[in-house]
Design a protein around this motif. Sequence first.
Motif, PDB file in Angstrom:
ATOM      1  N   VAL A   1      -5.305  15.067  -9.732  1.00  0.00           N
ATOM      2  CA  VAL A   1      -4.062  15.246 -10.471  1.00  0.00           C
ATOM      3  C   VAL A   1      -3.703  13.973 -11.230  1.00  0.00           C
ATOM      4  CG1 VAL A   1      -1.598  15.705 -10.232  1.00  0.00           C
ATOM      5  CG2 VAL A   1      -3.238  16.943  -8.811  1.00  0.00           C
ATOM      6  N   LYS A   2      -4.019  12.853 -10.651  1.00  0.00           N
ATOM      7  CA  LYS A   2      -3.567  11.576 -11.196  1.00  0.00           C
ATOM      8  C   LYS A   2      -4.421  11.113 -12.372  1.00  0.00           C
ATOM      9  CE  LYS A   2      -1.331  10.290  -7.001  1.00  0.00           C
ATOM     10  NZ  LYS A   2      -0.923   9.194  -6.146  1.00  0.00           N
ATOM     11  N   GLU A   3      -3.800  10.284 -13.203  1.00  0.00           N
ATOM     12  CA  GLU A   3      -4.434   9.780 -14.414  1.00  0.00           C
ATOM     13  C   GLU A   3      -5.513   8.734 -14.111  1.00  0.00           C
ATOM     14  OE1 GLU A   3      -3.905  11.034 -17.441  1.00  0.00           O
ATOM     15  OE2 GLU A   3      -2.533  12.445 -16.491  1.00  0.00           O
ATOM     16  N   ILE A   4      -6.392   8.523 -15.078  1.00  0.00           N
ATOM     17  CA  ILE A   4      -7.388   7.470 -14.974  1.00  0.00           C
ATOM     18  C   ILE A   4      -6.662   6.129 -14.908  1.00  0.00           C
ATOM     19  CG2 ILE A   4      -9.212   6.274 -16.268  1.00  0.00           C
ATOM     20  CD1 ILE A   4     -10.250   9.039 -17.058  1.00  0.00           C
ATOM     21  N   SER A   5      -7.104   5.268 -14.054  1.00  0.00           N
ATOM     22  CA  SER A   5      -6.580   3.932 -13.744  1.00  0.00           C
ATOM     23  C   SER A   5      -5.625   3.942 -12.557  1.00  0.00           C
ATOM     24  CB  SER A   5      -5.933   3.225 -14.943  1.00  0.00           C
ATOM     25  OG  SER A   5      -4.635   3.708 -15.192  1.00  0.00           O
ATOM     26  N   THR A   6      -5.367   5.122 -11.978  1.00  0.00           N
ATOM     27  CA  THR A   6      -4.515   5.193 -10.789  1.00  0.00           C
ATOM     28  C   THR A   6      -5.143   4.435  -9.622  1.00  0.00           C
ATOM     29  OG1 THR A   6      -3.553   7.292 -11.458  1.00  0.00           O
ATOM     30  CG2 THR A   6      -3.465   6.770  -9.110  1.00  0.00           C
ATOM     31  N   LEU A   7      -6.460   4.484  -9.492  1.00  0.00           N
ATOM     32  CA  LEU A   7      -7.120   3.817  -8.376  1.00  0.00           C
ATOM     33  C   LEU A   7      -6.969   2.303  -8.413  1.00  0.00           C
ATOM     34  CD1 LEU A   7     -10.358   5.947  -7.937  1.00  0.00           C
ATOM     35  CD2 LEU A   7      -8.401   5.816  -6.400  1.00  0.00           C
ATOM     36  N   GLU A   8      -6.688   1.762  -9.583  1.00  0.00           N
ATOM     37  CA  GLU A   8      -6.417   0.331  -9.658  1.00  0.00           C
ATOM     38  C   GLU A   8      -5.149  -0.013  -8.876  1.00  0.00           C
ATOM     39  OE1 GLU A   8      -6.259  -0.883 -13.749  1.00  0.00           O
ATOM     40  OE2 GLU A   8      -8.226  -0.032 -14.162  1.00  0.00           O
ATOM     41  N   LYS A   9      -4.155   0.879  -8.942  1.00  0.00           N
ATOM     42  CA  LYS A   9      -2.874   0.653  -8.260  1.00  0.00           C
ATOM     43  C   LYS A   9      -2.862   1.232  -6.852  1.00  0.00           C
ATOM     44  CE  LYS A   9      -1.281   2.606 -11.849  1.00  0.00           C
ATOM     45  NZ  LYS A   9      -0.746   3.389 -12.847  1.00  0.00           N
ATOM     46  N   GLU A  10      -3.605   2.305  -6.646  1.00  0.00           N
ATOM     47  CA  GLU A  10      -3.631   3.004  -5.359  1.00  0.00           C
ATOM     48  C   GLU A  10      -5.081   3.191  -4.918  1.00  0.00           C
ATOM     49  OE1 GLU A  10      -1.397   6.681  -5.492  1.00  0.00           O
ATOM     50  OE2 GLU A  10      -0.039   5.847  -6.984  1.00  0.00           O
ATOM     51  N   PRO A  11      -5.728   2.147  -4.445  1.00  0.00           N
ATOM     52  CA  PRO A  11      -7.155   2.268  -4.094  1.00  0.00           C
ATOM     53  C   PRO A  11      -7.386   3.201  -2.901  1.00  0.00           C
ATOM     54  CG  PRO A  11      -6.294   0.123  -3.469  1.00  0.00           C
ATOM     55  CD  PRO A  11      -5.203   0.822  -4.217  1.00  0.00           C
ATOM     56  N   PHE A  12      -8.537   3.842  -2.934  1.00  0.00           N
ATOM     57  CA  PHE A  12      -8.952   4.731  -1.853  1.00  0.00           C
ATOM     58  C   PHE A  12      -9.409   3.914  -0.657  1.00  0.00           C
ATOM     59  CE2 PHE A  12     -12.552   6.726   0.353  1.00  0.00           C
ATOM     60  CZ  PHE A  12     -11.945   7.873   0.811  1.00  0.00           C
ATOM     61  N   SER A  13      -9.051   4.372   0.516  1.00  0.00           N
ATOM     62  CA  SER A  13      -9.637   3.806   1.732  1.00  0.00           C
ATOM     63  C   SER A  13      -9.915   4.940   2.702  1.00  0.00           C
ATOM     64  CB  SER A  13      -8.726   2.764   2.370  1.00  0.00           C
ATOM     65  OG  SER A  13      -7.727   3.365   3.149  1.00  0.00           O
ATOM     66  N   ILE A  14     -11.043   4.846   3.379  1.00  0.00           N
ATOM     67  CA  ILE A  14     -11.401   5.874   4.352  1.00  0.00           C
ATOM     68  C   ILE A  14     -10.353   5.932   5.460  1.00  0.00           C
ATOM     69  CG2 ILE A  14     -13.094   6.493   6.136  1.00  0.00           C
ATOM     70  CD1 ILE A  14     -15.252   5.532   4.145  1.00  0.00           C
ATOM     71  N   GLU A  15      -9.870   4.786   5.887  1.00  0.00           N
ATOM     72  CA  GLU A  15      -8.866   4.753   6.959  1.00  0.00           C
ATOM     73  C   GLU A  15      -7.608   5.505   6.555  1.00  0.00           C
ATOM     74  OE1 GLU A  15     -10.483   2.033   5.717  1.00  0.00           O
ATOM     75  OE2 GLU A  15     -11.877   1.818   7.390  1.00  0.00           O
TER      76      GLU A  15
ATOM     77  N   ALA B   1      -7.352   7.843   4.238  1.00  0.00           N
ATOM     78  CA  ALA B   1      -7.683   9.264   4.102  1.00  0.00           C
ATOM     79  C   ALA B   1      -7.719   9.951   5.459  1.00  0.00           C
ATOM     80  CB  ALA B   1      -9.016   9.431   3.389  1.00  0.00           C
ATOM     81  N   LEU B   2      -8.292   9.293   6.454  1.00  0.00           N
ATOM     82  CA  LEU B   2      -8.371   9.887   7.789  1.00  0.00           C
ATOM     83  C   LEU B   2      -7.001   9.949   8.459  1.00  0.00           C
ATOM     84  CD1 LEU B   2     -11.655   8.273   9.130  1.00  0.00           C
ATOM     85  CD2 LEU B   2     -11.305  10.634   8.364  1.00  0.00           C
ATOM     86  N   SER B   3      -6.141   9.000   8.152  1.00  0.00           N
ATOM     87  CA  SER B   3      -4.841   8.974   8.819  1.00  0.00           C
ATOM     88  C   SER B   3      -3.862   9.976   8.241  1.00  0.00           C
ATOM     89  CB  SER B   3      -4.231   7.572   8.772  1.00  0.00           C
ATOM     90  OG  SER B   3      -3.868   7.241   7.444  1.00  0.00           O
ATOM     91  N   ASN B   4      -3.961  10.274   6.936  1.00  0.00           N
ATOM     92  CA  ASN B   4      -2.975  11.195   6.366  1.00  0.00           C
ATOM     93  C   ASN B   4      -3.552  12.239   5.424  1.00  0.00           C
ATOM     94  OD1 ASN B   4      -3.412   9.929   3.933  1.00  0.00           O
ATOM     95  ND2 ASN B   4      -1.478   8.840   3.904  1.00  0.00           N
ATOM     96  N   GLY B   5      -4.853  12.289   5.261  1.00  0.00           N
ATOM     97  CA  GLY B   5      -5.480  13.310   4.422  1.00  0.00           C
ATOM     98  C   GLY B   5      -5.374  13.022   2.928  1.00  0.00           C
ATOM     99  N   ARG B   6      -4.752  11.912   2.548  1.00  0.00           N
ATOM    100  CA  ARG B   6      -4.590  11.594   1.145  1.00  0.00           C
ATOM    101  C   ARG B   6      -5.954  11.453   0.495  1.00  0.00           C
ATOM    102  NH1 ARG B   6      -1.756   6.259  -1.043  1.00  0.00           N
ATOM    103  NH2 ARG B   6      -1.577   6.881  -3.202  1.00  0.00           N
ATOM    104  N   PHE B   7      -6.097  11.952  -0.697  1.00  0.00           N
ATOM    105  CA  PHE B   7      -7.326  11.957  -1.481  1.00  0.00           C
ATOM    106  C   PHE B   7      -8.307  13.054  -1.046  1.00  0.00           C
ATOM    107  CE2 PHE B   7      -6.094   7.422  -1.595  1.00  0.00           C
ATOM    108  CZ  PHE B   7      -5.949   7.260  -2.960  1.00  0.00           C
ATOM    109  N   LEU B   8      -8.094  13.668   0.100  1.00  0.00           N
ATOM    110  CA  LEU B   8      -9.054  14.648   0.606  1.00  0.00           C
ATOM    111  C   LEU B   8      -8.482  16.051   0.627  1.00  0.00           C
ATOM    112  CD1 LEU B   8     -10.560  12.613   3.577  1.00  0.00           C
ATOM    113  CD2 LEU B   8     -11.382  12.766   1.235  1.00  0.00           C
ATOM    114  N   THR B   9      -7.398  16.285  -0.073  1.00  0.00           N
ATOM    115  CA  THR B   9      -6.796  17.618  -0.069  1.00  0.00           C
ATOM    116  C   THR B   9      -7.082  18.342  -1.337  1.00  0.00           C
ATOM    117  OG1 THR B   9      -4.734  16.707  -0.889  1.00  0.00           O
ATOM    118  CG2 THR B   9      -4.949  16.968   1.497  1.00  0.00           C
TER     119      THR B   9
END
Length: 96
Positions: A72-86, A88-96
Amino acid sequence: MILEEIKTYVGIETPRHNKAAVDALGALIQERFSALGCRIQTIPQPEHGNQLRIEYGEGEEQVLILGHFDTVKEISTLEKEPFSIELALSNGRFLT
């Protein structure tokens, strides 16, 4: 190994309205799943990213995975909100 693969996919930003970005990730997914022996059909879409039909196995020995690979998010969002496995596992963010 699976989480690292997911991390690779999540690291490629694919806003749903950016057909080129979604198709680029689709090409990578197609390459990776082909290497696993999957049969892949690309279903072209005129405005949004192409769909993939991925099959693995035969008869009663098959695996079905349903999902999407646009974000859903625009390109360059990961610069401000980087992905982390931890995270994602704790709240499902990025994996829904």
